[in-house]
Design a protein around this motif. Structure first.
Motif, short mmCIF file in Angstrom:
data_model
loop_
_atom_site.label_atom_id
_atom_site.label_comp_id
_atom_site.label_asym_id
_atom_site.label_seq_id
_atom_site.Cartn_x
_atom_site.Cartn_y
_atom_site.Cartn_z
N GLU A 244 -48.72 -110.91 -10.86
CA GLU A 244 -48.27 -109.92 -9.87
C GLU A 244 -48.50 -110.53 -8.49
N HIS A 245 -47.47 -110.49 -7.67
CA HIS A 245 -47.55 -111.05 -6.32
C HIS A 245 -48.50 -110.22 -5.46
N ILE B 84 -42.83 -98.52 -1.63
CA ILE B 84 -41.79 -99.42 -1.11
C ILE B 84 -41.44 -100.42 -2.20
N GLN B 85 -40.17 -100.50 -2.51
CA GLN B 85 -39.68 -101.40 -3.57
C GLN B 85 -39.38 -102.78 -2.99
N CYS B 86 -39.24 -103.74 -3.89
CA CYS B 86 -38.82 -105.11 -3.55
C CYS B 86 -39.75 -105.76 -2.53
N VAL B 87 -41.07 -105.55 -2.67
CA VAL B 87 -41.99 -106.23 -1.76
C VAL B 87 -42.25 -107.62 -2.33
N GLY B 88 -41.72 -108.60 -1.65
CA GLY B 88 -41.85 -109.98 -2.14
C GLY B 88 -40.73 -110.39 -3.08
N SER B 89 -39.83 -109.47 -3.41
CA SER B 89 -38.66 -109.82 -4.23
C SER B 89 -37.41 -109.67 -3.37
N ARG B 90 -36.34 -110.27 -3.80
CA ARG B 90 -35.04 -110.14 -3.15
C ARG B 90 -35.15 -110.42 -1.64
N CYS C 136 -34.65 -110.65 -8.29
CA CYS C 136 -35.12 -109.30 -8.57
C CYS C 136 -36.19 -109.39 -9.65
N SER C 137 -37.28 -108.65 -9.47
CA SER C 137 -38.36 -108.73 -10.45
C SER C 137 -38.20 -107.74 -11.61
N ARG C 138 -37.08 -107.12 -11.67
CA ARG C 138 -36.60 -106.39 -12.84
C ARG C 138 -37.40 -105.16 -13.27
N ILE C 139 -38.74 -105.28 -13.29
CA ILE C 139 -39.51 -104.18 -13.87
C ILE C 139 -40.04 -103.20 -12.84
N CYS C 140 -39.96 -103.55 -11.54
CA CYS C 140 -40.67 -102.73 -10.55
C CYS C 140 -40.02 -101.35 -10.35
N THR D 177 -47.76 -97.30 -1.91
CA THR D 177 -47.75 -98.23 -3.05
C THR D 177 -46.65 -99.25 -2.87
N LEU D 178 -46.98 -100.50 -3.08
CA LEU D 178 -45.99 -101.56 -2.93
C LEU D 178 -45.57 -102.06 -4.31
N SER D 179 -44.26 -102.02 -4.55
CA SER D 179 -43.75 -102.58 -5.81
C SER D 179 -43.57 -104.07 -5.58
N THR D 180 -44.57 -104.82 -6.00
CA THR D 180 -44.59 -106.24 -5.65
C THR D 180 -43.89 -107.09 -6.70
N ALA D 181 -43.51 -108.25 -6.25
CA ALA D 181 -42.75 -109.16 -7.11
C ALA D 181 -43.59 -109.64 -8.28
N THR D 182 -42.91 -110.00 -9.35
CA THR D 182 -43.54 -110.74 -10.43
C THR D 182 -43.29 -112.21 -10.14
N ILE D 183 -44.37 -112.98 -10.05
CA ILE D 183 -44.16 -114.39 -9.72
C ILE D 183 -44.59 -115.27 -10.88
N SER D 184 -44.06 -116.47 -10.89
CA SER D 184 -44.30 -117.35 -12.04
C SER D 184 -45.74 -117.83 -12.05
#
Lengths: 1005, 258
Positions: free
Chosen positions: A698-699, A735-741, A748-752, A838-845
């Motif tokens: 999780e980012h 807030i969605q797409c924090v660190g994604s897109r 897109c981190s798909r699951i957020c 709440t921040l919907s953060t990116a899923t990172i590798s």
């Protein structure tokens, strides 16, 4: 207890059914592959190209069709349906009804003369009613099986086909047949049905000629479609200048009862727009959408490219209705944007139709006694996405939920492992291993070539003077025998070839007929049965590439046929028998990563009695799932976690290594040797395959006051609070797409989105009066998740859109969190004062990926996730054989998707582990070490890591790993010192072939 | 037949183009009968030497077709083919033979019509271009010498090494972890093609009889200064040696290499 049966019935011959069948057949099981249509291939055969790679669908599908069609352990049952199922898991008896085809499947050669002579035309469903076919037909040119069928509804019974069929394959008196098959398990892959756009009358489908469905548009785009690849509109055949795509036709539409999202339409519409633009650069494409759901791997990049490079316009609006302009037959698309009604005139409208369950879903469910969900798709559970409600019956592909091709393929392999696991004790009991006579040693013999020239009914003979070709061929050097046949592929000619080989002591065979792509395997088998090495055979394609394409020039066609045969004979003279080496397999797996995916994969391997080493870096198993306390539509995930940990640790076949990492990998498919670092101690293990399941992270954001103010949380942290009862709030903002897109992470981190909806619903459940705001760019609750989005909205969760120009602003004011969000309609910033943000953060590798990728010589995507062999059809494989991947290591995904993929990786691995030895292709590269300079160019060029540098007498020399070489020959043609020879396509052989082709043309006598 | 009909060799990759050609047949799309197809597993298999050999043997045209970029059955074999053909075209253009006689096209398995179109177009193009100067009983000696030299160039390690490393150097980086620019690479490549081509021409000429720098320069239409530089390299490589000196002019001769 009754004995189990080592066979499986696969229902549905689309890409999912084919994949499941191949995996099972390659793992030692007998497969019956059933389809109600006359050929396999399903919807994918109709597609032009596929996103996000823009691969031609037929190019990537056709090899699988041919393999399935010829596999000794796959029996195709076409034109059939299930009537009755008796018995239970492990031993079912399934009664099937096979509709008459009116053609003997054994005799039909697929030559197509019948279709050309048939006087009755019918509408071509394959081309989506945009063209005509005859009443006797094959569904599409590359159909498998390539056997014609009579459309009884259209056939007038004139008898012409029987008269012209030289193979005698037509049988008008064929009756419906009942067949019973005994199988241990069943896999359902019946696919989906397109939504009927006529049900959305406001869009004018069926009334206006220039309103077409997306699948019709696929055919319009296709080079082999009705318009030959020209993008034309149906009303007048003119080239459209403006096309509008309308999204969500029959999806996300509660009014018509389909509230779910069809998951694939956003991407296929973008693809269709991009491809249409490639056909015609002046074309203007506009997509009318609600949310762009580009949630898959590399999808957002594709979406961005469509907008930036192809100028595709995206308008966020639901179209109210479409009208026709009577004079021009143009269409007026009416919609509302920013509160204002607008109209756009276009030449063609494409309706992105959603996916419906298959037509017979209810009947099928009744017959099989399985449960459907409220939309009539097959009902499955989050933690058992491949199981139906009846033990022993599994499901994959679009029948369990709308989905795209790679997910269907992954599910298909996953269902295969489940179906096999049930009957793994019966592996190999029903499969056939063919016995061949010993191979004759021909190394000391001068070439004695036999040539068989096919008339193919009148397909060749009607245009090429076949007897003349035979006479010509007889005079060629080393040709000791030549004859012509009505059908060289017919059973009696096959027998004849075997006899001629013996009589005339032939040691090389040429068949001049159709294409080696479909027929070479058949003839290779024939010569092998007569004791010849299969590499002593070649074909000359005098039909597809001669008689059929020079029908108006019989003389030239005959000359060309002679040239083609002469040049292939020249090559055949130099052919050498090749061995197919066998390499041993260590029947043990290695799984890297002990999260849900890794544990699932390990457990599936162990269930089929393979030893497996499960390596986990942390001190306990469970990975991400340890932090998940509730999920949408499922039981307690922690309980599920405990049960799978128990399953893994309780199975003696699974060796769990905690606090461990891999530190070195040697070897290749079947024969890996890996060194583990277990808490500082070294351990060496031997294994045949590797499954990578290293998960993701999780980012941790640096924006929006995260880590500055304790009330700013990630979704996972919010979930923790909601579970521990530490949650008390009147207002929550997310807030969605924090660190994604964004610029750094364009994906897109798909699951957020569903994570946000999940937590919002949880808040509403415990305190309905709490206000929840979700600030989003697109709500990407694909598939059935859409239901939860709707539920959240109906419970008062407020969804407010933002875009990159006006991102939310978060500040601290007098100790309070203040969130400003831009409202585009009233054009003002609205303040929200949340108790929690709440921040919907990116899923990172996983940062470990780079190290692991280097050790295993497999690639990563630019975002650091592992990159599979092919994004469409090989979702869990790597180009390097024997290495597989699953779960978040591949891309962000849900629990159910991770489980499916983990099962898929296990299935693919078992196709290797279940064999004592792997047979390797004989036509591979070969190094002459005396010439090799050790420059490593070949090593860097080889896409399969099949070349490694070895020290020989103190010098580096290229060494071919036979198990990995695919025989493309690129290394040979690139070798600076010409030290690499591509067997079966050697320089000498190719030169002989081309030189002979260039010799003076065959003269007439 | 009064009109000139070109002889065309087509190298088709098994997975996309050969399938596309089959589809043209299945769809009965007609095209001229001039092409003779050689099936290879991958377009990247086509060795530049083989292409030149075909041209030397009097083929009026050679066409290589593979999968569209990104669609290669062998991941990137088609891109290797593209680099080889690019190099070949440069090489051929130096020999005086029209480089249009070599063509590279992408044809997918569903593009039967496109395959037919490409072959039609190429055949017509060659009809207009006329017979290859290397076809028939009396091939153009100068061009033939050029093609034979080109074949030697394409078979030797210098250019094969460059082509083989091109992708890595440009896309992944060199040993210093720097990416080489395409233009920079092309300069090196073009220079190498020029030099190696002329050297091989010289080498071939002095195989027949000993020649002077002046004589070679005249024959090849080059600056003698330039020719001398190449002679220096050829001597260093042990391919050419001094035969004798006539007046002011040393004459050089090719060494037989075992």
């Amino acid at each position: 207890m009754r004995d189990k049966v080592g066979a499986i019935l696969v229902v549905g011959g689309g890409i999912a059914g084919i994949q499941a069948s191949l995996d099972l057949a390659d793992s030692g099981f007998k497969v019956y592959l059933l389809d109600e249509s006359p050929s396999i291939g399903g919807t994918m055969t109709q597609l032009d190209k596929t996103f996000p790679t823009n691969d031609c669908a037929m190019c990537i599908l056709a090899p699988k069709l041919v393999t399935a069609g010829r596999h000794p352990n796959v029996e195709l049952i076409m034109g059939a349906e299930i009537k009755r199922v008796e018995g239970e898991a492990g031993h079912f008896q399934v009664s099937l009804v096979k509709k008459p085809r009116y053609i003997d499947e054994e005799k039909c050669t697929g030559c197509g003369v019948c279709a050309r002579e048939c006087p009755v035309e019918a509408i071509d469903e394959f081309n989506e009613r945009l063209g005509e076919r005859s009443a006797i037909y094959v569904k599409y040119p590359q159909a498998v099986p390539l056997v014609y069928a009579i459309d009884r509804d259209k056939c007038i019974g004139c008898g012409t086909c029987q008269e012209v069929c030289k193979a005698g394959a037509v049988q008008y008196d064929e009756k419906e047949k009942e067949i019973t098959v005994h199988v241990g398990s069943v896999i359902l892959a019946p696919g989906f049905e397109e939504f009927d756009p006529k049900l959305k009358g406001e869009y004018g489908y069926g009334q206006h000629s220039n309103v077409v469905s997306s699948i019709e548009f696929e055919r319009i785009l296709s080079a082999s479609g009705p318009y030959g690849g020209l993008v034309l509109r149906p009303s007048d055949g003119k080239v459209p200048r403006k096309i509008a795509f309308i999204q969500c036709v029959g999806s996300r539409d509660a009014k018509i009862g389909n509230n779910y999202c069809s998951s694939a339409c956003c991407m296929y519409a973008i693809k269709e727009a991009v491809i249409a633009r490639e056909h015609n650069p002046d074309l203007q494409c506009t997509i009318f959408f609600m949310d762009v759901r580009a949630y898959g791997k590399e999808f957002d990049a594709y979406y961005n490219r469509a907008e930036d490079e192809y100028g595709v316009r995206f308008i966020r609006s639901r179209v109210s209705h479409v009208e026709e302009v009577p004079e021009s037959q143009n269409l007026l698309v009416n919609y509302v944007e920013d509160g204002n009604p607008k109209t756009e005139e276009v030449n063609l409208v494409v309706l992105s139709v959603g996916m419906r369950p298959p037509r017979h879903a209810e009947e099928l469910a009744k017959t099989l006694n399985i449960r459907l969900n409220k939309y009539d798709f097959c009902s499955t559970q989050t933690f058992s996405p491949l199981e139906t409600s009846r033990p022993g019956i599994y499901v994959c592909g679009a029948f369990s939920a709308p989905k795209d091709i790679p997910e269907s393929v992954a599910q298909a392999s996953g269902a295969a492992v489940k179906a096999a696991s049930l009957i793994s004790s019966e592996r190999g009991t029903l499969t056939t291993v063919k016995e061949y006579p010993p191979e004759r040693d021909v190394s000391d013999e001068a070439p004695r070539i036999g040539v068989f020239v096919c008339h193919c009914g009148i397909n060749i003979g009607g245009f090429v003077n076949v007897p003349e070709v035979v006479e010509y061929v007889k005079a060629l050097p080393n040709v000791v025998y030549a004859e012509h046949n009505l059908y060289t592929c017919s059973e009696d000619t096959q027998k004849g070839i075997r006899e001629r080989i013996k009589e005339h002591n032939l040691n090389r065979v040429v068949v001049a007929s159709c294409t080696p792509r479909t027929h070479e395997p058949l003839f290779r088998e024939t010569v092998r049965e007569a004791g010849l090495n299969i590499y002593l055979f070649e074909m000359a394609n005098i039909r597809d590439q001669c008689s059929w394409v020079h029908m108006h020039e019989p003389e030239e066609a005959t000359v060309k046929a002679k040239d083609l045969v002469r040049s292939i004979v020249a090559k055949v003279r130099l052919l050498k028998p090749l061995k197919k080496p066998m390499i041993g397999v260590t029947p043990t797996g290695l799984v890297i990563g002990g999260g849900l995916s890794g544990m699932t994969a390990a457990s599936e391997l162990a269930k089929q009695s393979f030893e497996v080493h499960l390596v986990e870096k942390e001190k306990e198993l469970g990975g991400h799932l340890r932090h998940i306390h509730y999920v949408l539509g499922s039981k307690n995930p922690q309980e599920q976690l405990r049960s799978i940990i128990k399953e893994v640790t309780g199975n003696e076949k699974v060796h769990v290594h905690l606090n461990s990492e891999i530190s070195d990998v040697e070897g290749y498919v079947g024969n890996f040797k890996t060194t583990l670092n277990c808490d500082g101690k070294k351990k060496e293990i031997n294994h045949g395959i590797v499954i990578i399941a290293t998960g993701a992270k999780e980012h941790r954001p640096t924006e929006y006051l995260y880590s500055i103010d304790k009330r700013v949380l990630t979704q996972q942290e919010l979930e923790e609070k909601l579970t521990n009862g530490q949650f008390d709030a009147k207002t929550v903002a997310m807030i969605q797409c924090v660190g994604s897109r964004n610029g750094t992470r364009p994906y897109c981190s798909r699951i957020c989105c569903s994570q946000a909806v999940k937590n919002a619903l949880k808040i509403k459940e415990s305190s309905p009066e709490t206000d929840v705001y979700i600030l989003y760019k697109d709500v990407r609750t694909y598939g059935f998740l859409e239901d939860y989005y709707r539920e959240a909205a109906s419970k008062g969760v407020l969804f407010i859109r933002y875009d990159d120009e006006n991102k939310p602003k978060v500040t601290l004011e007098h100790g309070k969190l203040n969130v400003l969000v831009w409202e585009p309609v009233i054009k003002t910033w609205i303040p929200i004062e949340p108790d929690f943000l709440t921040l919907s953060t990116a899923t990172i590798s996983n940062p470990d990926n780079e190290r692991i990728a280097k050790m295993l010589k497999v690639p990563l995507s630019k975002d650091g996730f592992f990159l599979e062999a092919h994004m469409k059809l090989r979702p869990v494989d790597f180009a390097t054989d024997g290495v597989f991947l699953c779960g978040l290591a591949h891309w962000p995904k849900s629990i159910a998707e991770s489980i499916s993929q983990a099962c898929a990786a296990a299935a693919r691995a078992i196709t290797i582990l279940s064999k004592e030895a792997l047979e390797v292709e004989g036509a591979i590269a070969n190094v002459n070490e005396d010439f090799c300079s050790g420059c490593k160019i070949c090593e860097s060029i080889c896409a399969y890591n099949a070349i490694e540098m070895k020290e020989v007498d103190g010098k580096l020399r290229a060494h071919i790993l036979e198990a990995l070489c695919k025989g493309c020959g690129v290394c040979g043609s690139s070798c600076p010192t010409k030290a690499i020879c591509m067997l079966h396509f050697t320089d000498d052989q190719i030169l002989a072939e081309v030189r002979a082709a260039l010799e003076e043309e065959a003269k007439y006598d | 037949m009064t009109e000139f009909e070109p002889k065309i060799i087509g190298f088709l990759c098994n997975w996309c183009s050969y399938a596309g050609a089959d589809l043209a047949g299945v769809s009965r799309i007609q095209y001229p009968a001039n092409i003779r197809v050689i099936r290879v597993m991958c377009s990247g298999r086509v060795d530049p030497v083989i292409v030149l050999e075909m041209l030397a043997n009097g083929a009026d045209g050679v066409i290589v077709t593979g999968c569209h970029p990104g669609e290669c059955h062998y991941m990137e074999g088609n891109l290797q083919a593209e680099r080889k053909i690019k190099m070949l075209k440069k090489l051929i253009s130096r020999t005086g033979l029209e480089s249009e006689r070599l063509r590279l096209e992408w044809v997918s398995a569903s593009e039967g019509a496109r395959f037919a179109e490409v072959i039609k177009d190429f055949t017509n193009q060659l009809r207009n271009l006329g017979a290859s100067p290397l076809a028939g009983e009396n091939p153009d000696k100068t061009i033939l010498a050029g093609i034979i030299a080109a074949k030697a160039v394409a078979g030797a390690s210098r250019l094969r090494t460059l082509v083989g490393r091109e992708r890595t150097l440009i896309e992944e980086g060199n040993v210093y972890d720097e990416k080489v620019g395409q233009r920079e690479f092309d300069e090196v490549m073009d220079g190498s093609i020029d030099a190696e081509y002329i050297r091989n021409r010289i080498h071939l000429l002095v195989k027949d009889k000993p020649m002077s720098v002046e004589g070679l320069a005249k024959h090849l239409g080059l600056d003698p200064k330039n020719v001398l530089r190449h002679i220096v390299v050829l001597r260093q490589r042990g391919l050419v040696s001094l035969d004798r000196i006539e007046g002011e002019d040393p004459l050089y001769i090719a060494l037989e290499v075992s």
